[in-house]
Design a protein around this motif. Structure first.
Motif, PDB file in Angstrom:
ATOM      1  N   LEU A  44       0.851  -1.187   0.000  1.00 45.35           N
ATOM      2  CA  LEU A  44       0.000   0.000   0.000  1.00 45.35           C
ATOM      3  C   LEU A  44       0.887   1.236   0.000  1.00 45.35           C
ATOM      4  O   LEU A  44       1.686   1.437   0.917  1.00 45.35           O
ATOM      5  N   VAL A  45       0.774   2.036  -1.033  1.00 53.30           N
ATOM      6  CA  VAL A  45       1.505   3.295  -1.126  1.00 53.30           C
ATOM      7  C   VAL A  45       0.531   4.332  -1.662  1.00 53.30           C
ATOM      8  O   VAL A  45      -0.165   4.097  -2.645  1.00 53.30           O
ATOM      9  N   ILE A  46       0.473   5.477  -0.994  1.00 49.97           N
ATOM     10  CA  ILE A  46      -0.405   6.577  -1.384  1.00 49.97           C
ATOM     11  C   ILE A  46       0.489   7.793  -1.574  1.00 49.97           C
ATOM     12  O   ILE A  46       1.357   8.055  -0.752  1.00 49.97           O
ATOM     13  N   ALA A  47       0.288   8.537  -2.651  1.00 55.79           N
ATOM     14  CA  ALA A  47       1.092   9.735  -2.902  1.00 55.79           C
ATOM     15  C   ALA A  47       0.175  10.864  -3.357  1.00 55.79           C
ATOM     16  O   ALA A  47      -0.830  10.624  -4.025  1.00 55.79           O
ATOM     17  N   ASP A  48       0.550  12.093  -2.970  1.00 58.73           N
ATOM     18  CA  ASP A  48      -0.215  13.250  -3.419  1.00 58.73           C
ATOM     19  C   ASP A  48       0.636  14.501  -3.309  1.00 58.73           C
ATOM     20  O   ASP A  48       1.746  14.457  -2.779  1.00 58.73           O
ATOM     21  N   ASP A  49       0.103  15.622  -3.803  1.00 57.89           N
ATOM     22  CA  ASP A  49       0.850  16.870  -3.846  1.00 57.89           C
ATOM     23  C   ASP A  49       0.923  17.582  -2.506  1.00 57.89           C
ATOM     24  O   ASP A  49       1.827  18.369  -2.277  1.00 57.89           O
ATOM     25  N   ASP A  50      -0.066  17.354  -1.614  1.00 56.36           N
ATOM     26  CA  ASP A  50      -0.041  18.006  -0.316  1.00 56.36           C
ATOM     27  C   ASP A  50      -0.577  17.058   0.756  1.00 56.36           C
ATOM     28  O   ASP A  50      -1.219  16.062   0.464  1.00 56.36           O
ATOM     29  N   ARG A  51      -0.290  17.386   2.004  1.00 56.78           N
ATOM     30  CA  ARG A  51      -0.640  16.505   3.113  1.00 56.78           C
ATOM     31  C   ARG A  51      -2.142  16.328   3.256  1.00 56.78           C
ATOM     32  O   ARG A  51      -2.641  15.226   3.467  1.00 56.78           O
ATOM     33  N   GLU A  52      -2.898  17.405   3.173  1.00 59.96           N
ATOM     34  CA  GLU A  52      -4.349  17.330   3.367  1.00 59.96           C
ATOM     35  C   GLU A  52      -5.002  16.390   2.354  1.00 59.96           C
ATOM     36  O   GLU A  52      -5.834  15.548   2.721  1.00 59.96           O
ATOM     37  N   THR A  53      -4.625  16.510   1.096  1.00 57.84           N
ATOM     38  CA  THR A  53      -5.183  15.642   0.059  1.00 57.84           C
ATOM     39  C   THR A  53      -4.740  14.195   0.268  1.00 57.84           C
ATOM     40  O   THR A  53      -5.513  13.262   0.074  1.00 57.84           O
ATOM     41  N   LEU A  54      -3.503  14.022   0.695  1.00 55.35           N
ATOM     42  CA  LEU A  54      -2.997  12.681   0.992  1.00 55.35           C
ATOM     43  C   LEU A  54      -3.813  12.043   2.110  1.00 55.35           C
ATOM     44  O   LEU A  54      -4.251  10.892   1.994  1.00 55.35           O
ATOM     45  N   ILE A  55      -4.045  12.776   3.196  1.00 55.61           N
ATOM     46  CA  ILE A  55      -4.809  12.249   4.324  1.00 55.61           C
ATOM     47  C   ILE A  55      -6.225  11.890   3.882  1.00 55.61           C
ATOM     48  O   ILE A  55      -6.773  10.861   4.285  1.00 55.61           O
ATOM     49  N   ASP A  56      -6.830  12.720   3.039  1.00 53.06           N
ATOM     50  CA  ASP A  56      -8.172  12.423   2.523  1.00 53.06           C
ATOM     51  C   ASP A  56      -8.199  11.130   1.713  1.00 53.06           C
ATOM     52  O   ASP A  56      -9.234  10.465   1.644  1.00 53.06           O
ATOM     53  N   ALA A  57      -7.083  10.768   1.106  1.00 53.33           N
ATOM     54  CA  ALA A  57      -7.017   9.567   0.266  1.00 53.33           C
ATOM     55  C   ALA A  57      -6.738   8.298   1.065  1.00 53.33           C
ATOM     56  O   ALA A  57      -6.898   7.191   0.538  1.00 53.33           O
ATOM     57  N   VAL A  58      -6.345   8.423   2.329  1.00 54.17           N
ATOM     58  CA  VAL A  58      -5.970   7.250   3.120  1.00 54.17           C
ATOM     59  C   VAL A  58      -7.146   6.288   3.294  1.00 54.17           C
ATOM     60  O   VAL A  58      -7.022   5.096   3.042  1.00 54.17           O
ATOM     61  N   GLY A  59      -8.286   6.779   3.745  1.00 55.70           N
ATOM     62  CA  GLY A  59      -9.447   5.911   3.991  1.00 55.70           C
ATOM     63  C   GLY A  59      -9.843   5.098   2.765  1.00 55.70           C
ATOM     64  O   GLY A  59      -9.938   3.866   2.833  1.00 55.70           O
ATOM     65  N   PRO A  60     -10.089   5.757   1.617  1.00 57.88           N
ATOM     66  CA  PRO A  60     -10.454   4.996   0.424  1.00 57.88           C
ATOM     67  C   PRO A  60      -9.364   4.017  -0.027  1.00 57.88           C
ATOM     68  O   PRO A  60      -9.672   2.916  -0.496  1.00 57.88           O
ATOM     69  N   ALA A  61      -8.097   4.401   0.134  1.00 60.09           N
ATOM     70  CA  ALA A  61      -7.013   3.499  -0.281  1.00 60.09           C
ATOM     71  C   ALA A  61      -6.966   2.255   0.592  1.00 60.09           C
ATOM     72  O   ALA A  61      -6.812   1.129   0.095  1.00 60.09           O
ATOM     73  N   VAL A  62      -7.118   2.433   1.909  1.00 60.65           N
ATOM     74  CA  VAL A  62      -7.122   1.289   2.825  1.00 60.65           C
ATOM     75  C   VAL A  62      -8.344   0.415   2.555  1.00 60.65           C
ATOM     76  O   VAL A  62      -8.251  -0.811   2.491  1.00 60.65           O
ATOM     77  N   GLU A  63      -9.490   1.028   2.356  1.00 62.12           N
ATOM     78  CA  GLU A  63     -10.705   0.269   2.064  1.00 62.12           C
ATOM     79  C   GLU A  63     -10.544  -0.555   0.785  1.00 62.12           C
ATOM     80  O   GLU A  63     -10.892  -1.744   0.756  1.00 62.12           O
ATOM     81  N   TYR A  64     -10.003   0.044  -0.249  1.00 62.06           N
ATOM     82  CA  TYR A  64      -9.789  -0.678  -1.511  1.00 62.06           C
ATOM     83  C   TYR A  64      -8.810  -1.837  -1.308  1.00 62.06           C
ATOM     84  O   TYR A  64      -9.028  -2.947  -1.799  1.00 62.06           O
ATOM     85  N   TYR A  65      -7.735  -1.596  -0.572  1.00 58.65           N
ATOM     86  CA  TYR A  65      -6.744  -2.633  -0.296  1.00 58.65           C
ATOM     87  C   TYR A  65      -7.410  -3.832   0.383  1.00 58.65           C
ATOM     88  O   TYR A  65      -7.199  -4.979   0.008  1.00 58.65           O
ATOM     89  N   VAL A  66      -8.238  -3.549   1.393  1.00 58.53           N
ATOM     90  CA  VAL A  66      -8.911  -4.620   2.132  1.00 58.53           C
ATOM     91  C   VAL A  66      -9.901  -5.360   1.233  1.00 58.53           C
ATOM     92  O   VAL A  66      -9.976  -6.591   1.254  1.00 58.53           O
ATOM     93  N   GLU A  67     -10.645  -4.618   0.431  1.00 63.96           N
ATOM     94  CA  GLU A  67     -11.614  -5.255  -0.474  1.00 63.96           C
ATOM     95  C   GLU A  67     -10.931  -6.183  -1.471  1.00 63.96           C
ATOM     96  O   GLU A  67     -11.509  -7.186  -1.877  1.00 63.96           O
ATOM     97  N   GLU A  68      -9.711  -5.864  -1.856  1.00 68.53           N
ATOM     98  CA  GLU A  68      -8.990  -6.657  -2.847  1.00 68.53           C
ATOM     99  C   GLU A  68      -8.107  -7.743  -2.225  1.00 68.53           C
ATOM    100  O   GLU A  68      -7.423  -8.463  -2.954  1.00 68.53           O
ATOM    101  N   THR A  69      -8.105  -7.859  -0.896  1.00 67.21           N
ATOM    102  CA  THR A  69      -7.280  -8.850  -0.203  1.00 67.21           C
ATOM    103  C   THR A  69      -8.211  -9.823   0.522  1.00 67.21           C
ATOM    104  O   THR A  69      -8.753  -9.498   1.586  1.00 67.21           O
TER     105      THR A  69
END
Length: 87
Positions: A44-69
């Protein structure tokens, strides 16, 4: 290594288990770039241009990771966000 932690609200994923699991997401910054990874979720690796946008992407990224595992499907997760200070 200096760190600061913040725990987000638990996320109930499909067909949830009773006991929540803690997933730590480590937030890094280097040369103006922001990225995050998790020791509990290999790959799991998440990247973005700023911290706020990165933090907003954490939940959906973790959820997707779990759904695919398959071994993780149906788990209740507490996501702990930890800022890692550059050395």
């Amino acid at each position: 290594m200096n760190t600061a932690a913040r725990t987000t609200a638990p996320q109930r994923l499909p067909s949830g288990a009773d006991a929540p699991d803690v997933v730590t997401v480590m937030v890094h910054t280097e040369a103006g770039s922001w990225w995050a990874d998790s020791p509990e979720l290999p790959g799991l690796v998440i990247a973005d241009d700023d911290r706020e946008t990165l933090i907003d992407a954490v939940g959906p990224a973790v959820e997707y990771y779990v759904e695919e595992t398959p071994d993780l499907q149906g788990r209740v997760l507490n996501v702990q966000i930890v800022d890692v200070e550059p050395e």
